[in-house]
Design an enzyme around this catalytic site. Sequence first.
Site, PDB file in Angstrom:
ATOM      1  N   CYS A   8       0.847  -1.203   0.000  1.00 44.34           N
ATOM      2  CA  CYS A   8       0.000   0.000   0.000  1.00 44.34           C
ATOM      3  C   CYS A   8       0.880   1.249   0.000  1.00 44.34           C
ATOM      4  O   CYS A   8       0.568   2.234  -0.682  1.00 44.34           O
ATOM      5  CB  CYS A   8      -0.933   0.009   1.209  1.00 44.34           C
ATOM      6  SG  CYS A   8      -2.374  -1.073   1.036  1.00 44.34           S
ATOM      7  N   ASP A  31      10.241  -6.551  -9.064  1.00 49.63           N
ATOM      8  CA  ASP A  31      10.595  -7.155  -7.786  1.00 49.63           C
ATOM      9  C   ASP A  31      12.014  -6.715  -7.412  1.00 49.63           C
ATOM     10  O   ASP A  31      12.914  -6.692  -8.252  1.00 49.63           O
ATOM     11  CB  ASP A  31      10.509  -8.688  -7.874  1.00 49.63           C
ATOM     12  CG  ASP A  31      10.492  -9.337  -6.509  1.00 49.63           C
ATOM     13  OD1 ASP A  31       9.450  -9.914  -6.140  1.00 49.63           O
ATOM     14  OD2 ASP A  31      11.523  -9.255  -5.793  1.00 49.63           O
ATOM     15  N   HIS A  47      -6.337  -2.693  -0.873  1.00 56.87           N
ATOM     16  CA  HIS A  47      -5.689  -3.664   0.003  1.00 56.87           C
ATOM     17  C   HIS A  47      -6.530  -4.937   0.102  1.00 56.87           C
ATOM     18  O   HIS A  47      -7.593  -4.941   0.706  1.00 56.87           O
ATOM     19  CB  HIS A  47      -5.439  -3.088   1.404  1.00 56.87           C
ATOM     20  CG  HIS A  47      -4.708  -4.070   2.273  1.00 56.87           C
ATOM     21  ND1 HIS A  47      -3.339  -4.259   2.196  1.00 56.87           N
ATOM     22  CD2 HIS A  47      -5.157  -4.964   3.189  1.00 56.87           C
ATOM     23  CE1 HIS A  47      -2.989  -5.214   3.041  1.00 56.87           C
ATOM     24  NE2 HIS A  47      -4.075  -5.662   3.653  1.00 56.87           N
ATOM     25  N   HIS A 100      -0.539 -10.275  -4.479  1.00 54.95           N
ATOM     26  CA  HIS A 100       0.346  -9.932  -5.596  1.00 54.95           C
ATOM     27  C   HIS A 100       0.572 -11.157  -6.462  1.00 54.95           C
ATOM     28  O   HIS A 100       0.571 -12.288  -5.986  1.00 54.95           O
ATOM     29  CB  HIS A 100       1.679  -9.366  -5.107  1.00 54.95           C
ATOM     30  CG  HIS A 100       2.397 -10.207  -4.096  1.00 54.95           C
ATOM     31  ND1 HIS A 100       2.039 -10.228  -2.764  1.00 54.95           N
ATOM     32  CD2 HIS A 100       3.448 -11.054  -4.215  1.00 54.95           C
ATOM     33  CE1 HIS A 100       2.843 -11.056  -2.111  1.00 54.95           C
ATOM     34  NE2 HIS A 100       3.701 -11.582  -2.975  1.00 54.95           N
TER      35      HIS A 100
HETATM   36  P1  AMP Z   1       5.961 -13.263  -1.588  1.00 52.64           P
HETATM   37  O1  AMP Z   1       7.109 -13.968  -0.923  1.00 52.64           O
HETATM   38  O2  AMP Z   1       5.249 -14.076  -2.603  1.00 52.64           O
HETATM   39  O3  AMP Z   1       5.046 -12.623  -0.565  1.00 52.64           O
HETATM   40  O4  AMP Z   1       6.622 -12.099  -2.452  1.00 52.64           O
HETATM   41  C1  AMP Z   1       7.011 -10.868  -1.946  1.00 52.64           C
HETATM   42  C2  AMP Z   1       7.965 -10.293  -2.950  1.00 52.64           C
HETATM   43  O5  AMP Z   1       8.091  -8.903  -2.682  1.00 52.64           O
HETATM   44  C3  AMP Z   1       9.383 -10.876  -2.887  1.00 52.64           C
HETATM   45  O6  AMP Z   1       9.688 -11.479  -4.154  1.00 52.64           O
HETATM   46  C4  AMP Z   1      10.263  -9.672  -2.588  1.00 52.64           C
HETATM   47  O7  AMP Z   1      11.482  -9.700  -3.286  1.00 52.64           O
HETATM   48  C5  AMP Z   1       9.389  -8.516  -3.028  1.00 52.64           C
HETATM   49  N1  AMP Z   1       9.636  -7.244  -2.372  1.00 52.64           N
HETATM   50  C6  AMP Z   1       9.736  -7.013  -1.040  1.00 52.64           C
HETATM   51  N2  AMP Z   1       9.933  -5.696  -0.808  1.00 52.64           N
HETATM   52  C7  AMP Z   1       9.942  -5.077  -2.016  1.00 52.64           C
HETATM   53  C8  AMP Z   1      10.116  -3.722  -2.447  1.00 52.64           C
HETATM   54  N3  AMP Z   1      10.294  -2.722  -1.577  1.00 52.64           N
HETATM   55  N4  AMP Z   1      10.082  -3.471  -3.787  1.00 52.64           N
HETATM   56  C9  AMP Z   1       9.902  -4.484  -4.674  1.00 52.64           C
HETATM   57  N5  AMP Z   1       9.737  -5.767  -4.327  1.00 52.64           N
HETATM   58  C10 AMP Z   1       9.762  -6.072  -3.018  1.00 52.64           C
HETATM   59 ZN    ZN Z   2      -1.841  -3.273   1.183  1.00 58.69          ZN
END
Ligand code: AMP
Ligand code: ZN
Length: 117
Positions: A8, A31, A47, A100
């Site tokens: 968010c 990512d 959200h 996501h």
């Molecule tokens: P999940 O493990 O499926 O919940 O995926 C979360 C994803 O968010 C992971 O692949 C992280 O690398 C990515 N992530 C976490 N923080 C950030 C950020 N600030 N910007 C871009 N990606 C992020």
């Molecule tokens: Zn959110």
Amino acid sequence: MDYDCLFCKIIKGDIPSSKVYEDDYVYAFKDINPEAPCHVLVIPKKHIASMDDITPENSEYVSHIFEMIPIIARKGGAENGYRVISNCGKDGGQSVFHLHFHVIGGTELPLHVFPNK
Ligand code: AMP
Ligand code: ZN
């Protein structure tokens, strides 16, 4: 908007991100820890915590995401196909609790991502 939610904050612009695509319903960004040449996260601009929280009231966000994924994948660098993954809950490996979809591509991906294969 959930004030404790990382994604968010990214939608709001409070945390920087590398934007790939945006419209009224969806935000897509790279990512931070890519696992392939194209690794884009596609999120609803509302959200929704996880796949478990999709309802008839919010599912228009999800259907729109799936309409846009082919365009987002190409903008993100997946020319010859891609894979879409959504980790859900603890056993699913979800680490950020804002729904996501990982769009991964830009290279030929290994066939199996399942355990014991
Ligand atoms: P999940 O493990 O499926 O919940 O995926 C979360 C994803 O968010 C992971 O692949 C992280 O690398 C990515 N992530 C976490 N923080 C950030 C950020 N600030 N910007 C871009 N990606 C992020
Ligand atoms: Zn959110």
